[in-house]
Design an enzyme around this catalytic site. Structure first.
Site, PDB file in Angstrom:
ATOM      1  N   GLY A 128       0.844  -1.185   0.000  1.00  0.00           N
ATOM      2  CA  GLY A 128       0.000   0.000   0.000  1.00  0.00           C
ATOM      3  C   GLY A 128       0.880   1.235   0.000  1.00  0.00           C
ATOM      4  N   THR A 129       0.330   2.325  -0.467  1.00  0.00           N
ATOM      5  CA  THR A 129       1.177   3.516  -0.593  1.00  0.00           C
ATOM      6  C   THR A 129       0.646   4.704   0.194  1.00  0.00           C
ATOM      7  OG1 THR A 129       0.108   3.876  -2.748  1.00  0.00           O
ATOM      8  CG2 THR A 129       2.257   2.841  -2.757  1.00  0.00           C
TER       9      THR A 129
END
EC number: 3.4.25.1
Length: 300
Positions: free
Chosen positions: A68-69
């Site tokens: 995830g970012t």
């Protein structure tokens, strides 16, 4: 089938509450009071169920799992907003286009995940259980500082996996009932906890998102204006960071936005976020680099 463990009296276990809380089918340890931490109880009774206790083969595993970012949070008078994009990547591949990275931790707080997605989601679920367990045992909600410290301990327990490339670096935010304001906490992979002022961002696009908020943010924003600002920040992050997903107008996939105030937390409906995202996109058609920052009257 009844347990073969000898049944101890609750008095011998130090319990002074309702004597009805005995069950011959359960070992005495399951009825022993004295801990408000679910993970501590689990570590004593079934340590193999904790994510941090599972053996991982030696080597660097960072590119083998989706990541995830970008997560963004910003405070406003009366609360705090957290938002996250929807893209997960695995190396140079888009692993998922509609992953959810912002989760309610309890009624007044939320946690956004960056890093190894699978471990992060599992850590969030354990954190949610920790807070629910504490509230049931103690009869009151854990303080904001207590919540942020507990999350730090969970991150610290994942250090072994982080050293193999499976790092989890969340962002935690919520409304502090004792202080009457929204608060934001960031972390490092060792569990270091840092309280942030006004706004913060984590993840691969965090540099661009924070740069955007430096231009757009004002401390007198309303909740709606703060939501607009964080969506603008995510758009700017997606514009410069390939691992951050912008609003997907074809598939109608938009950021997850959580707003927390004294009345509790609320996830904005997809239709509400879509309206804001469409407004941002329409504005970028005429000004691709985004709106200009308002200057103070008389500034030179």
């Amino acid at each position: 089938m009844a347990s073969e463990h000898p049944t101890k009296s609750l008095a011998a276990l130090g319990f002074r509450g309702d004597p009805a809380m005995t069950d011959p089918r359960l070992p005495a340890a399951f009825l022993q009071p004295g801990t408000s931490s679910f993970s501590d109880f689990l570590a004593a009774q079934a340590p193999d169920l904790l994510p941090s206790r599972r053996a991982v083969p030696q080597g660097h595993a960072g590119d083998l799992a989706p990541h995830g970012t970008t997560i963004v949070a910003a405070t406003f008078p009366g609360g705090v907003v957290m938002a996250g994009d929807r893209r997960a990547t695995m190396g140079n591949i888009i692993a998922q286009r509609d992953i959810e990275k912002v989760f309610p931790a309890d009624e007044f707080s939320a946690v956004g995940i960056a890093g190894t997605a699978g471990l992060a989601v599992e850590m969030v679920r354990l954190f949610q259980t920790e807070l629910e367990h504490y509230e049931k045992i103690e009869g009151s909600t854990l303080s904001m500082d207590g919540k942020s410290n507990r999350l730090a301990a969970l991150i610290r327990s994942n250090l072994g996996m982080a050293m193999q490339g499976l790092a989890v670096v969340p962002l935690f935010a919520g409304y502090d009932l004792n202080h009457g304001q929204g608060r934001i906490f960031s972390y490092d992979v060792t569990g270091g906890r840092y309280e942030e002022t006004a706004f913060h961002s984590v993840g691969s696009g965090s540099l661009f998102a924070r740069g955007s908020l430096k231009k757009l943010y004002r401390d007198d924003f309303s909740a709606d204006q703060t939501v607009q600002a964080v969506v603008e920040a995510l758009y700017d992050a997606a514009d410069d960071d390939s691992a951050t997903g912008g609003p997907d107008i074809t598939r109608r996939i938009f950021p997850v936005v959580q707003v927390m105030t004294a009345d509790g937390g609320r996830r904005l409906a997809d239709d509400e976020v879509a309206t804001i995202a469409d407004r941002v996109i329409a504005g970028r058609m005429t000004r691709p680099d985004g709106p200009t920052a308002p200057l103070e009257q008389g500034a030179r």
